[in-house]
Design a protein around this motif. Structure first.
Motif, PDB file in Angstrom:
ATOM      1  N   GLU A  56       0.897  -1.317   0.471  1.00 54.79           N
ATOM      2  CA  GLU A  56       0.282  -0.306  -0.145  1.00 54.79           C
ATOM      3  C   GLU A  56       1.152   1.079  -0.217  1.00 54.79           C
ATOM      4  OE1 GLU A  56      -2.868  -0.338   2.954  1.00 54.79           O
ATOM      5  OE2 GLU A  56      -3.946  -1.812   3.034  1.00 54.79           O
ATOM      6  N   THR A  57       2.084   1.007  -0.090  1.00 54.83           N
ATOM      7  CA  THR A  57       3.099   1.974  -0.216  1.00 54.83           C
ATOM      8  C   THR A  57       3.935   1.722  -1.249  1.00 54.83           C
ATOM      9  OG1 THR A  57       4.212   3.747   0.603  1.00 54.83           O
ATOM     10  CG2 THR A  57       4.514   1.314   1.334  1.00 54.83           C
ATOM     11  N   ARG A  58       4.745   3.280  -1.785  1.00 50.58           N
ATOM     12  CA  ARG A  58       5.693   3.002  -2.562  1.00 50.58           C
ATOM     13  C   ARG A  58       7.000   3.742  -2.220  1.00 50.58           C
ATOM     14  NH1 ARG A  58       3.391   7.817  -6.892  1.00 50.58           N
ATOM     15  NH2 ARG A  58       2.429   8.643  -4.951  1.00 50.58           N
ATOM     16  N   GLY A  59       7.228   3.803  -1.036  1.00 53.76           N
ATOM     17  CA  GLY A  59       8.240   4.172  -0.383  1.00 53.76           C
ATOM     18  C   GLY A  59       8.941   5.486  -0.838  1.00 53.76           C
ATOM     19  N   LEU A  60      10.418   5.274  -1.318  1.00 57.34           N
ATOM     20  CA  LEU A  60      11.402   6.651  -1.714  1.00 57.34           C
ATOM     21  C   LEU A  60      11.363   5.683  -3.412  1.00 57.34           C
ATOM     22  CD1 LEU A  60      14.679   7.582  -0.561  1.00 57.34           C
ATOM     23  CD2 LEU A  60      12.013   8.426  -0.184  1.00 57.34           C
ATOM     24  N   ALA A  61      10.265   4.900  -4.337  1.00 58.30           N
ATOM     25  CA  ALA A  61       9.702   4.703  -5.599  1.00 58.30           C
ATOM     26  C   ALA A  61       9.232   5.518  -6.304  1.00 58.30           C
ATOM     27  CB  ALA A  61       9.419   3.241  -5.342  1.00 58.30           C
ATOM     28  N   LEU A  62       8.177   6.227  -5.334  1.00 58.60           N
ATOM     29  CA  LEU A  62       7.967   7.024  -6.187  1.00 58.60           C
ATOM     30  C   LEU A  62       8.480   8.192  -6.653  1.00 58.60           C
ATOM     31  CD1 LEU A  62       8.002  10.265  -3.846  1.00 58.60           C
ATOM     32  CD2 LEU A  62       6.963   8.839  -2.678  1.00 58.60           C
ATOM     33  N   ALA A  63       9.714   8.300  -6.529  1.00 58.91           N
ATOM     34  CA  ALA A  63      10.491   9.082  -6.758  1.00 58.91           C
ATOM     35  C   ALA A  63      11.367   8.463  -8.701  1.00 58.91           C
ATOM     36  CB  ALA A  63      12.180   9.372  -6.764  1.00 58.91           C
ATOM     37  N   ALA A  64      10.459   6.999  -8.394  1.00 55.33           N
ATOM     38  CA  ALA A  64      11.656   6.525 -10.451  1.00 55.33           C
ATOM     39  C   ALA A  64      10.455   7.071 -11.520  1.00 55.33           C
ATOM     40  CB  ALA A  64      10.140   4.868 -10.319  1.00 55.33           C
ATOM     41  N   PRO A  65       9.298   8.037 -11.608  1.00 54.28           N
ATOM     42  CA  PRO A  65       8.880   7.990 -12.504  1.00 54.28           C
ATOM     43  C   PRO A  65       9.708   9.688 -13.305  1.00 54.28           C
ATOM     44  CG  PRO A  65       7.067   7.956 -11.381  1.00 54.28           C
ATOM     45  CD  PRO A  65       8.527   7.566 -10.781  1.00 54.28           C
ATOM     46  N   TRP A  66      10.827  10.101 -12.170  1.00 51.93           N
ATOM     47  CA  TRP A  66      11.778  11.042 -12.571  1.00 51.93           C
ATOM     48  C   TRP A  66      12.948  10.340 -12.843  1.00 51.93           C
ATOM     49  CZ3 TRP A  66       7.809  11.834  -9.382  1.00 51.93           C
ATOM     50  CH2 TRP A  66       6.464  12.611  -9.363  1.00 51.93           C
ATOM     51  N   ILE A  67      13.175   9.715 -12.555  1.00 54.76           N
ATOM     52  CA  ILE A  67      15.326   9.049 -12.355  1.00 54.76           C
ATOM     53  C   ILE A  67      15.396   7.927 -12.592  1.00 54.76           C
ATOM     54  CG2 ILE A  67      15.465  10.761 -10.793  1.00 54.76           C
ATOM     55  CD1 ILE A  67      15.498   8.655  -8.224  1.00 54.76           C
ATOM     56  N   GLY A  68      14.200   6.662 -12.500  1.00 50.78           N
ATOM     57  CA  GLY A  68      14.772   5.519 -12.789  1.00 50.78           C
ATOM     58  C   GLY A  68      14.055   4.619 -11.936  1.00 50.78           C
ATOM     59  N   THR A  69      14.697   2.951 -12.085  1.00 44.31           N
ATOM     60  CA  THR A  69      14.815   2.479 -10.845  1.00 44.31           C
ATOM     61  C   THR A  69      16.297   2.075 -10.671  1.00 44.31           C
ATOM     62  OG1 THR A  69      13.297   0.688 -11.572  1.00 44.31           O
ATOM     63  CG2 THR A  69      14.804  -0.458 -10.594  1.00 44.31           C
ATOM     64  N   TYR A  70      16.541   2.270 -11.834  1.00 39.24           N
ATOM     65  CA  TYR A  70      18.684   2.295 -11.707  1.00 39.24           C
ATOM     66  C   TYR A  70      18.924   3.869 -10.958  1.00 39.24           C
ATOM     67  CZ  TYR A  70      17.834  -0.836 -15.165  1.00 39.24           C
ATOM     68  OH  TYR A  70      17.717  -1.903 -16.023  1.00 39.24           O
ATOM     69  N   GLY A  71      18.417   4.985 -10.855  1.00 40.00           N
ATOM     70  CA  GLY A  71      17.911   6.108 -10.093  1.00 40.00           C
ATOM     71  C   GLY A  71      17.916   5.565  -8.901  1.00 40.00           C
ATOM     72  N   LEU A  72      16.781   4.929  -8.675  1.00 42.27           N
ATOM     73  CA  LEU A  72      16.699   4.809  -6.995  1.00 42.27           C
ATOM     74  C   LEU A  72      17.857   4.608  -6.289  1.00 42.27           C
ATOM     75  CD1 LEU A  72      12.942   3.531  -7.176  1.00 42.27           C
ATOM     76  CD2 LEU A  72      14.129   5.765  -6.455  1.00 42.27           C
ATOM     77  N   SER A  73      18.900   3.389  -7.375  1.00 44.20           N
ATOM     78  CA  SER A  73      20.243   2.098  -6.648  1.00 44.20           C
ATOM     79  C   SER A  73      20.818   3.313  -6.408  1.00 44.20           C
ATOM     80  CB  SER A  73      20.287   1.339  -7.937  1.00 44.20           C
ATOM     81  OG  SER A  73      19.217   0.851  -8.203  1.00 44.20           O
ATOM     82  N   GLY A  74      20.770   4.566  -7.170  1.00 43.49           N
ATOM     83  CA  GLY A  74      21.778   6.014  -6.872  1.00 43.49           C
ATOM     84  C   GLY A  74      21.495   6.593  -5.678  1.00 43.49           C
ATOM     85  N   LEU A  75      20.488   6.762  -5.126  1.00 46.78           N
ATOM     86  CA  LEU A  75      20.123   7.460  -4.301  1.00 46.78           C
ATOM     87  C   LEU A  75      20.128   6.837  -3.140  1.00 46.78           C
ATOM     88  CD1 LEU A  75      18.295   9.938  -2.994  1.00 46.78           C
ATOM     89  CD2 LEU A  75      16.360   8.115  -3.525  1.00 46.78           C
ATOM     90  N   LEU A  76      19.606   5.298  -2.963  1.00 47.86           N
ATOM     91  CA  LEU A  76      20.109   4.478  -2.089  1.00 47.86           C
ATOM     92  C   LEU A  76      21.528   4.412  -1.512  1.00 47.86           C
ATOM     93  CD1 LEU A  76      18.671   0.655  -0.829  1.00 47.86           C
ATOM     94  CD2 LEU A  76      21.087   1.598  -1.193  1.00 47.86           C
ATOM     95  N   VAL A  77      22.500   4.611  -2.220  1.00 48.09           N
ATOM     96  CA  VAL A  77      23.684   4.503  -2.036  1.00 48.09           C
ATOM     97  C   VAL A  77      24.425   6.034  -1.722  1.00 48.09           C
ATOM     98  CG1 VAL A  77      25.860   5.022  -2.896  1.00 48.09           C
ATOM     99  CG2 VAL A  77      24.946   3.063  -3.977  1.00 48.09           C
ATOM    100  N   LEU A  78      23.426   7.423  -1.748  1.00 48.92           N
ATOM    101  CA  LEU A  78      23.804   8.356  -1.261  1.00 48.92           C
ATOM    102  C   LEU A  78      23.368   8.296   0.207  1.00 48.92           C
ATOM    103  CD1 LEU A  78      22.936  10.628  -3.993  1.00 48.92           C
ATOM    104  CD2 LEU A  78      25.107  10.011  -3.147  1.00 48.92           C
ATOM    105  N   LEU A  79      21.757   7.796   0.327  1.00 44.84           N
ATOM    106  CA  LEU A  79      21.261   7.668   1.856  1.00 44.84           C
ATOM    107  C   LEU A  79      22.413   6.795   2.477  1.00 44.84           C
ATOM    108  CD1 LEU A  79      17.637   6.338   0.826  1.00 44.84           C
ATOM    109  CD2 LEU A  79      18.389   9.101   2.185  1.00 44.84           C
ATOM    110  N   ALA A  80      22.813   5.849   2.222  1.00 45.69           N
ATOM    111  CA  ALA A  80      23.669   4.744   3.101  1.00 45.69           C
ATOM    112  C   ALA A  80      24.881   5.757   3.410  1.00 45.69           C
ATOM    113  CB  ALA A  80      25.027   3.579   2.130  1.00 45.69           C
ATOM    114  N   ALA A  81      25.387   6.589   2.925  1.00 47.79           N
ATOM    115  CA  ALA A  81      26.388   7.637   3.345  1.00 47.79           C
ATOM    116  C   ALA A  81      26.577   8.204   3.838  1.00 47.79           C
ATOM    117  CB  ALA A  81      27.026   8.256   1.973  1.00 47.79           C
ATOM    118  N   LEU A  82      25.209   8.896   4.511  1.00 44.17           N
ATOM    119  CA  LEU A  82      25.077   9.685   5.669  1.00 44.17           C
ATOM    120  C   LEU A  82      25.925   9.202   7.243  1.00 44.17           C
ATOM    121  CD1 LEU A  82      21.304  11.420   4.911  1.00 44.17           C
ATOM    122  CD2 LEU A  82      23.435  11.786   4.096  1.00 44.17           C
TER     123      LEU A  82
END
Length: 548
Positions: free
Chosen positions: A169-195
């Protein structure tokens, strides 16, 4: 003075830790969905790369991470070896590891790319340099996953960013997929992991007691980001629309197990199971009926030799087989079902096509689609000339190799809507599921996940959800054993039939959204995002060097 080489034990320790980190990162995928472990695993990877003394060590760390990551995440492949008799079942796990040895090259390339940017800094220990490492690794990860999706026909299963997809019932941060695609989500996850690594370095930059308030000032934004991420991953998506469409459907999951589905002796029983789950509930009901891949044992196409029909077709006649189907779905129905088409040459079978056939209520075969992205070693034996003499076979029954179709296609069924078709494994390829010449109203994704083990079906469903979010299109997913689902254009699962249960879903196909940015530009968006991250990383290092 030359730098003294570190002992081999250091490489062994960092490699072992990277394998464990990769395994932890795979726990963020379905069915475990422990996404914080994915962030922790990638955070450990970044720390190890930041401490790597040379490019060889950085590459080894990334490769070791990938080995642990893909071995655990793709463990379902081992189950396929239990459905053929020519190779021992224990070889399945060996095959998983061998595949992972290859797939691990892509995280290794990402880690190497990040390290090459890092080494340009004269003092590689500071927060700015670590930020550049994170940006560069994220950008390289995007590119590496894009490459993984098409090199040697591609194996796009489980991109890292799928861990950011929430529950049904939720998209999580995948709601960004229409703008950066699935592979862009992977890059976003790497940035979150770097914090966390970035915060630790910022803290070290102000070590005295009187700078404690500054440490908290840096910690608060990171904690706020993680709190927002936790809410997005767990709370129902309030922004998703819940509109109803206009095309009525019946979606069937027969729960026909893999050990029975390809045996001709079971075809009639299987058909009866499907038919009972598909009968109209109201006279004169106009609807689309969805059956899974491998749902139809009959050969319904005309023109094959009589001996094929005697073995595989009801009453030995494709016309009678189609008319029987028409009676099941009703005079105003349309059936879309997985089927096999045979490729003939000189009255002999030389190959096959994994197809979807569309049959109307009068028993007419009105359209078909052939699968383009075939499963290596499942639907064809790559390097057959070499492997077959060694005893290797396909992992599912059948001796004929399948031939690929031409690619995504939209079929206009008039009042039943415009259907895009993606058979089983095809749905995992981001940016390759829709015919750009004619946008469909929905995507039909028939699948046979019966040989995918326990982890494969939920992972497959998650990737179908990502395609819905990227393209702004509903996905109608019918499988043999589960998990079948109605996925709306926001990626929300409206209804589903659980794994290893028989059932049907009835309703209206959810409406599509206007074309998303990703639907218009495809994987140019994540690649542009990757280029931006790399430019920022390299520019930041260059400015720092100039300032020094």
């Amino acid at each position: 003075m030359s730098r003294r080489p570190r002992p081999a034990s250091g490489a062994l320790a960092s490699g072992t830790l990277a394998i464990l980190a990769g395994g932890a990162a795979a726990c963020g995928f379905q069915p475990l969905s422990l996404w914080p472990l994915t962030l922790i695993g990638v955070a450990v990877l970044l720390e190890l790369v930041a401490r790597a003394p040379g490019w060889q060590r950085a590459f080894l760390i990334g490769w070791s991470f990938g080995l642990g990551h893909f071995t655990l995440g793709n463990n379902w492949i081992a189950t396929a070896f239990t459905y053929q008799a020519n190779m021992p079942a224990w070889l399945g796990m060996v095959a998983v590891v061998l595949l992972s040895l290859y797939l691990a090259i892509y995280p290794a390339l990402a880690a190497l790319g990040g390290w090459l940017v890092l080494r340009r800094a004269r003092q590689p220990g500071g927060p700015a340099v670590f930020a550049a490492l994170a940006l560069a690794t994220a950008g390289c990860w995007i590119v590496a996953e894009w490459l993984r999706a098409w090199v040697f026909t591609g194996f796009a299963w489980n991109p890292l960013g799928i861990a950011l997809l929430g529950g049904f019932e939720t998209r999580g941060l995948a709601l960004a997929a229409p703008w950066i695609g699935t592979y862009g989500l992977s890059g976003l996850l790497v940035l979150l992991a770097a914090l966390p690594g970035l915060y630790l370095r910022l803290s070290r930059a102000a070590p005295s007691t009187r700078h404690r308030a500054r440490r908290w000032a840096w910690a608060l934004p990171m904690l706020a980001i993680y709190a927002a991420l936790s809410a997005a991953m767990s709370l129902p998506d309030r922004w998703a629309q819940r509109e109803e469409g206009a095309v009525r459907f019946t979606l069937v999951q027969p729960d026909i197990r893999q050990e029975f589905i390809d045996d001709p002796r079971n075809f009639e029983t299987n058909f009866i199971t499907l038919a009972r789950l598909s009968l109209p509930r109201r006279p004169g009901e106009k609807r689309v009926v969805f059956w899974p891949e491998s749902g139809l044992g009959d050969y319904v196409r005309d023109g094959y030799p009589p001996y094929l029909y005697r073995i595989y077709t009801y009453a030995g006649d494709p016309v009678l087989a189609r008319r029987r189907i028409g009676r099941v779905i009703g005079p105003y129905g349309l059936l879309m079902t997985g089927a096999v088409d045979v490729v003939m040459k000189d009255e002999e079978e030389i190959a096959a096509r994994n197809s979807v056939s569309a049959i109307d209520g009068d028993g007419n075969l009105i359209a078909s689609y052939s699968k383009a992205h075939l499963v290596p070693y499942g639907e064809y034996l790559a390097l057959r000339w070499l492997l077959e003499p060694l005893g290797a076979t396909r992992l599912v029954p059948g001796a004929l190799d399948f031939l690929p179709g031409p690619g995504p296609r939209t079929i206009d069924f008039g009042d039943w809507g415009k259907a895009g078709v993606q058979i089983c494994y095809e749905i995992v390829f981001s940016g390759e599921v829709v015919d750009p010449r004619l946008r469909p109203d929905y995507i039909f994704n028939p699948s046979n996940d019966g040989w995918f083990g326990a982890w494969g079906p939920p992972q497959h469903l998650a990737q179908a959800r990502l395609r819905a979010i990227e393209e702004g299109l509903p996905v109608m997913r019918s499988t043999t054993t589960g998990i079948s689902a109605v996925i709306d254009a926001d990626g929300i699962v409206r209804a589903h039939v659980p794994w290893h249960q028989a059932g049907r879903l009835d309703g209206l196909i959810p409406p599509s959204h206007p074309p998303t940015l990703f639907a218009r530009w495809g994987n140019l968006l994540p690649l542009a995002f990757a280029a931006l991250l790399l430019v920022i990383a390299v520019s930041g290092i260059a400015l720092r060097r100039r300032g020094e």
